[in-house]
Design a protein around this motif. Structure first.
Motif, PDB file in Angstrom:
ATOM      1  N   HIS A 113      33.331  27.328  36.891  1.00 54.11           N
ATOM      2  CA  HIS A 113      33.713  25.939  37.472  1.00 54.11           C
ATOM      3  C   HIS A 113      34.096  25.805  38.806  1.00 54.11           C
ATOM      4  N   HIS A 114      34.809  26.767  39.348  1.00 52.67           N
ATOM      5  CA  HIS A 114      35.120  26.579  40.529  1.00 52.67           C
ATOM      6  C   HIS A 114      34.070  26.624  41.681  1.00 52.67           C
ATOM      7  N   ILE A 115      33.210  27.443  41.270  1.00 52.91           N
ATOM      8  CA  ILE A 115      31.924  27.711  42.156  1.00 52.91           C
ATOM      9  C   ILE A 115      31.241  26.199  41.998  1.00 52.91           C
ATOM     10  N   ALA A 116      31.167  25.747  41.079  1.00 53.68           N
ATOM     11  CA  ALA A 116      30.201  24.274  40.876  1.00 53.68           C
ATOM     12  C   ALA A 116      31.237  23.321  41.294  1.00 53.68           C
ATOM     13  N   LYS A 117      32.185  23.107  40.983  1.00 49.87           N
ATOM     14  CA  LYS A 117      33.105  21.895  41.204  1.00 49.87           C
ATOM     15  C   LYS A 117      33.292  21.836  42.737  1.00 49.87           C
ATOM     16  N   ASP A 118      33.788  23.016  43.574  1.00 47.74           N
ATOM     17  CA  ASP A 118      34.082  23.002  44.646  1.00 47.74           C
ATOM     18  C   ASP A 118      32.949  23.495  45.676  1.00 47.74           C
ATOM     19  N   MET A 119      31.649  23.459  45.105  1.00 49.38           N
ATOM     20  CA  MET A 119      30.486  23.831  45.653  1.00 49.38           C
ATOM     21  C   MET A 119      30.692  24.884  46.797  1.00 49.38           C
ATOM     22  N   SER A 120      31.405  25.989  46.164  1.00 48.34           N
ATOM     23  CA  SER A 120      31.457  27.327  47.114  1.00 48.34           C
ATOM     24  C   SER A 120      30.237  28.025  46.754  1.00 48.34           C
ATOM     25  N   PRO A 121      30.039  28.921  47.819  1.00 51.50           N
ATOM     26  CA  PRO A 121      28.759  29.774  47.592  1.00 51.50           C
ATOM     27  C   PRO A 121      28.950  30.877  46.604  1.00 51.50           C
ATOM     28  N   VAL A 122      27.805  31.080  45.992  1.00 51.12           N
ATOM     29  CA  VAL A 122      27.906  31.867  44.915  1.00 51.12           C
ATOM     30  C   VAL A 122      28.605  33.499  45.254  1.00 51.12           C
ATOM     31  N   ASN A 123      28.205  33.865  46.536  1.00 56.51           N
ATOM     32  CA  ASN A 123      28.832  35.150  47.054  1.00 56.51           C
ATOM     33  C   ASN A 123      30.278  35.239  47.385  1.00 56.51           C
ATOM     34  N   VAL A 124      30.896  33.961  47.026  1.00 56.49           N
ATOM     35  CA  VAL A 124      32.372  33.970  47.093  1.00 56.49           C
ATOM     36  C   VAL A 124      33.001  35.097  46.161  1.00 56.49           C
ATOM     37  N   VAL A 125      32.354  35.476  45.149  1.00 60.77           N
ATOM     38  CA  VAL A 125      32.704  36.228  43.947  1.00 60.77           C
ATOM     39  C   VAL A 125      32.839  37.956  44.630  1.00 60.77           C
ATOM     40  N   GLU A 126      31.814  37.869  45.648  1.00 60.10           N
ATOM     41  CA  GLU A 126      31.948  39.227  46.463  1.00 60.10           C
ATOM     42  C   GLU A 126      32.717  39.324  47.613  1.00 60.10           C
ATOM     43  N   LYS A 127      33.641  38.327  47.793  1.00 61.98           N
ATOM     44  CA  LYS A 127      34.228  38.343  49.192  1.00 61.98           C
ATOM     45  C   LYS A 127      35.952  39.146  48.717  1.00 61.98           C
ATOM     46  N   PRO A 128      36.155  39.907  49.686  1.00 61.77           N
ATOM     47  CA  PRO A 128      37.220  40.913  49.318  1.00 61.77           C
ATOM     48  C   PRO A 128      38.551  40.089  49.115  1.00 61.77           C
ATOM     49  N   GLY A 129      38.818  38.812  50.023  1.00 62.81           N
ATOM     50  CA  GLY A 129      39.786  38.138  49.630  1.00 62.81           C
ATOM     51  C   GLY A 129      39.897  37.384  48.231  1.00 62.81           C
ATOM     52  N   PHE A 130      38.847  37.059  47.748  1.00 59.29           N
ATOM     53  CA  PHE A 130      38.704  36.187  46.434  1.00 59.29           C
ATOM     54  C   PHE A 130      38.817  37.269  45.196  1.00 59.29           C
ATOM     55  N   ARG A 131      38.328  38.373  45.480  1.00 54.30           N
ATOM     56  CA  ARG A 131      38.420  39.610  44.597  1.00 54.30           C
ATOM     57  C   ARG A 131      39.876  39.976  44.558  1.00 54.30           C
ATOM     58  N   LYS A 132      40.559  40.335  45.550  1.00 56.56           N
ATOM     59  CA  LYS A 132      41.978  40.501  45.543  1.00 56.56           C
ATOM     60  C   LYS A 132      42.823  39.229  44.894  1.00 56.56           C
ATOM     61  N   LEU A 133      42.376  38.244  45.062  1.00 57.37           N
ATOM     62  CA  LEU A 133      43.068  37.073  44.649  1.00 57.37           C
ATOM     63  C   LEU A 133      43.186  37.158  43.026  1.00 57.37           C
ATOM     64  N   ILE A 134      42.032  37.445  42.377  1.00 52.67           N
ATOM     65  CA  ILE A 134      41.595  37.677  41.160  1.00 52.67           C
ATOM     66  C   ILE A 134      42.371  38.864  40.518  1.00 52.67           C
ATOM     67  N   ASN A 135      42.436  39.826  41.039  1.00 51.92           N
ATOM     68  CA  ASN A 135      42.967  41.170  40.650  1.00 51.92           C
ATOM     69  C   ASN A 135      44.510  41.017  40.601  1.00 51.92           C
ATOM     70  N   THR A 136      45.001  40.066  41.612  1.00 52.73           N
ATOM     71  CA  THR A 136      46.519  39.835  41.645  1.00 52.73           C
ATOM     72  C   THR A 136      46.795  38.881  40.395  1.00 52.73           C
ATOM     73  N   LEU A 137      46.166  38.081  40.076  1.00 50.74           N
ATOM     74  CA  LEU A 137      46.479  37.059  39.187  1.00 50.74           C
ATOM     75  C   LEU A 137      46.252  37.847  37.515  1.00 50.74           C
ATOM     76  N   ASP A 138      45.115  38.662  37.714  1.00 50.64           N
ATOM     77  CA  ASP A 138      45.033  39.338  36.225  1.00 50.64           C
ATOM     78  C   ASP A 138      44.175  40.510  36.532  1.00 50.64           C
ATOM     79  N   PRO A 139      45.251  41.708  36.737  1.00 45.67           N
ATOM     80  CA  PRO A 139      44.212  42.947  37.077  1.00 45.67           C
ATOM     81  C   PRO A 139      43.529  43.395  36.125  1.00 45.67           C
ATOM     82  N   ARG A 140      43.594  42.837  34.643  1.00 44.57           N
ATOM     83  CA  ARG A 140      42.762  43.316  33.414  1.00 44.57           C
ATOM     84  C   ARG A 140      41.344  42.756  33.553  1.00 44.57           C
TER      85      ARG A 140
END
Length: 311
Positions: free
Chosen positions: A31-58
């Motif tokens: 939903h974030h990618i579609a709604k905010d028109m983010s590039p799909v490769n955002v999921v491979e960005k180190p900062g984004f991955r760190k954010l997700i891991n911090t919010l929920d390591p599992r």
């Protein structure tokens, strides 16, 4: 309070790929990618991955291929089906449409198609699609594209009261070929009227000088800094300078708005003193400002909320 060994292990164990939590977070990322028109490769960005891991390591974040080939197409199908269900009643009532051909930043052409209708005494507008239009933009091809848009959403052509396109000769021809009623856009006609009314050598000269001024600020952070100070001293809006655009006449009025602050900054620098506007230019710009300001406020009010015959 220290966590037990079992609790610690549980918090570090990845979710099963079919678990509800794994699916919920994946849907949220999609939903974030579609709604905010983010590039799909955002999921491979180190900062984004760190954010997700911090919010929920599992949570195990999938790669870009998964989102591009599975998650996003599934979301599109879901949203389209939801929209189609909302349009079921439109097939039984009258509606109008708007269409526009525009180009992306990479100069790729698209055709946008929007439907307007009344549902339970409430006016609604839905942008149905923005379709890639690689063929030559002849009247015949555009006419077929408009027909396909209606058919794609099961809209009854006989129920279409009118369509409001831009005034391009090709799309006007397309509407004619489809034998549809065309309602001309008030906003576009207002723009043309203003442009024709502004065709005066004195205005052209003053605006040309303003363009040079804007350019001088664009390439100097020091002048932009001094402009911000001057705006504060003169109680002017802290706007960035906007160069005049032939398709957005409101940009001309906003550029004129900052004249006092601009002159103050230019006069303080020997390198730019020659760009300070003459009293003749100032007189012309002030007249233009007085004429355009009410029209700018009018068009802003006109474009708020719901489409009208000005669409």
């Amino acid at each position: 309070m220290q966590l037990s060994l079992a609790s610690s292990i549980s918090r570090s164990t990845p979710y099963d790929k079919n678990s509800q939590k794994q699916k919920e977070i994946t849907c949220a990322v999609t939903h974030h990618i579609a709604k905010d028109m983010s590039p799909v490769n955002v999921v491979e960005k180190p900062g984004f991955r760190k954010l997700i891991n911090t919010l929920d390591p599992r949570y195990n974040l999938p790669g870009r291929k998964y989102f591009a080939e599975k998650a996003l197409p599934e979301l599109y199908i879901k949203v389209r089906e939801e929209l189609a269900s909302q349009l079921v009643n439109v097939t039984l009532c009258d509606f109008s449409t708007t269409a526009d051909i525009w180009s992306s930043r990479t100069c790729e052409p698209y055709l946008s198609f929007t439907v307007h209708y009344i549902d339970n005494l409430e006016l609604k507008s839905k942008c149905l699609q923005t379709s890639f239009l690689p063929e030559d933009h002849t009247g015949g091809i555009i006419a077929q594209g408009l027909q396909d848009a209606l058919m794609s959403w099961n809209l009854n052509e006989a129920r279409q009261v009118c369509i409001t396109p831009d005034n391009g000769a090709n799309i006007v021809k397309a509407v004619s070929l489809n034998h549809w009623t065309r309602l001309q856009g008030f906003g576009h006609h207002l723009h043309l009227a203003i442009e024709r009314g502004m065709k005066d050598p004195r205005i052209d000269r003053a605006v040309a000088v303003c363009k040079k001024v804007v350019s001088s600020f664009s390439f100097s952070w020091k002048r932009r800094r001094d402009l911000a100070t001057a705006q504060q001293e003169l109680n002017l809006p802290a706007h960035q300078l906007i160069s005049e655009s032939p398709t957005r006449w409101g940009s001309r009025e906003k550029m004129i708005e900052q004249e006092q602050a601009i002159s103050q900054v230019l006069a303080a620098d020997k390198k730019t003193q020659h760009l300070v506007l003459t009293w003749q230019d100032l007189e012309v710009l002030e007249s233009v400002h007085k004429a355009l300001k009410p029209l700018l406020e009018f068009t802003d009010a006109l474009s708020q909320g719901w489409p009208t015959s000005s669409a």
